[in-house]
Design a protein around this motif. Sequence first.
Motif, PDB file in Angstrom:
ATOM      1  N   MET A   1       0.820  -1.159   0.000  1.00  0.00           N
ATOM      2  CA  MET A   1       0.000   0.000   0.000  1.00  0.00           C
ATOM      3  C   MET A   1       0.875   1.237   0.000  1.00  0.00           C
ATOM      4  N   THR A   2       0.484   2.231  -0.747  1.00  0.00           N
ATOM      5  CA  THR A   2       1.272   3.453  -0.809  1.00  0.00           C
ATOM      6  C   THR A   2       0.639   4.502   0.067  1.00  0.00           C
ATOM      7  N   THR A   3       1.476   5.321   0.587  1.00  0.00           N
ATOM      8  CA  THR A   3       0.975   6.414   1.423  1.00  0.00           C
ATOM      9  C   THR A   3       1.117   7.707   0.649  1.00  0.00           C
ATOM     10  N   HIS A   4       0.155   8.573   0.808  1.00  0.00           N
ATOM     11  CA  HIS A   4       0.181   9.866   0.131  1.00  0.00           C
ATOM     12  C   HIS A   4       0.593  10.929   1.126  1.00  0.00           C
TER      13      HIS A   4
ATOM     14  N   PRO B   1      -2.459  16.740  -3.467  1.00  0.00           N
ATOM     15  CA  PRO B   1      -3.858  16.342  -3.657  1.00  0.00           C
ATOM     16  C   PRO B   1      -3.922  14.968  -4.319  1.00  0.00           C
ATOM     17  N   ALA B   2      -4.902  14.222  -3.969  1.00  0.00           N
ATOM     18  CA  ALA B   2      -5.073  12.899  -4.556  1.00  0.00           C
ATOM     19  C   ALA B   2      -5.595  13.067  -5.979  1.00  0.00           C
ATOM     20  N   THR B   3      -5.009  12.353  -6.916  1.00  0.00           N
ATOM     21  CA  THR B   3      -5.465  12.440  -8.309  1.00  0.00           C
ATOM     22  C   THR B   3      -6.678  11.540  -8.470  1.00  0.00           C
ATOM     23  N   PRO B   4      -7.691  12.091  -9.122  1.00  0.00           N
ATOM     24  CA  PRO B   4      -8.885  11.269  -9.312  1.00  0.00           C
ATOM     25  C   PRO B   4      -8.585  10.144 -10.302  1.00  0.00           C
ATOM     26  N   PRO B   5      -9.251   9.032 -10.161  1.00  0.00           N
ATOM     27  CA  PRO B   5      -9.006   7.920 -11.092  1.00  0.00           C
ATOM     28  C   PRO B   5      -9.457   8.325 -12.509  1.00  0.00           C
ATOM     29  N   VAL B   6      -8.695   7.910 -13.499  1.00  0.00           N
ATOM     30  CA  VAL B   6      -9.014   8.197 -14.899  1.00  0.00           C
ATOM     31  C   VAL B   6      -9.954   7.102 -15.399  1.00  0.00           C
ATOM     32  N   PRO B   7     -11.134   7.510 -15.862  1.00  0.00           N
ATOM     33  CA  PRO B   7     -12.056   6.485 -16.344  1.00  0.00           C
ATOM     34  C   PRO B   7     -11.563   5.888 -17.663  1.00  0.00           C
TER      35      PRO B   7
END
Length: 178
Positions: free
Chosen positions: A1-4, A9-15
Motif C-alpha cells: 500500500m502506498t501512502t500519500h 492532492p489525490a489524483t482522481p481515477p481516470v475512467p
Amino acid sequence: MTTHDTNEPATPPVPIINIHNSVDANAHIWRVLATFLVIIGFVVIAWGLGQWGMLELAATGTAAVISMLLQLLLRNGFIVLPDSKSDDARIEEGKNALRSIVAMFQAMLDRSSLLRLVLIAVGYGIGFILVRAAISVVLGAFIGNIFFAIGFGAIIAAFICFPTLLAGTMRALKSRRS
C-alpha cells in the motif's frame, strides 16, 4: 500500500472509455475493392462482346455507363473544384471563372425555351456519339489482348476510387520556378 503526502492532492481515477463504432472499420476498403471488381468486370464483359462480334453493342453500353456515371458523380458532389486556396492568383482566377461558367450555364438552363433545351439535348447526343466512337476504337484495341483490357479497367477504377489521385499526382509533378 502506498501512502500519500498530505500536501499532495489525490489524483482522481481516470475512467477507461471504450468507443465502439457500429460501422465496420474496413468498409472503405471493401467499397474500393468492389468498385475495382465492377469496373474491371464491366471492361472484361465489353472485351468479350467485342470477341463475339458485338463491338458496337459494347461501345454503346460503355458510353451509356460513362455518361451516367459522370452525371451521378457531378450531381452527388464527387467531382468538384477544390476548396483549398492556392498561392498563385491565376489559379484562383481560373477556379472562380469555372464556378461562374457553371453558374451561368445553370441559370441559362433554368430559363431555357423548349427550342434551346432541344438543341442542348441534340448537342448531348452528338457528344454521346463521339464518346461512343472513341470507345469503339479503344475496345477494338482490346480485342487482341485481355490483359490490356484489364489494365485499362484498373486505371479507370483507380480514378473512380481515388478522387484525389489525379490532384495528388499533379501536385507531386508541380515544380517551383525560382
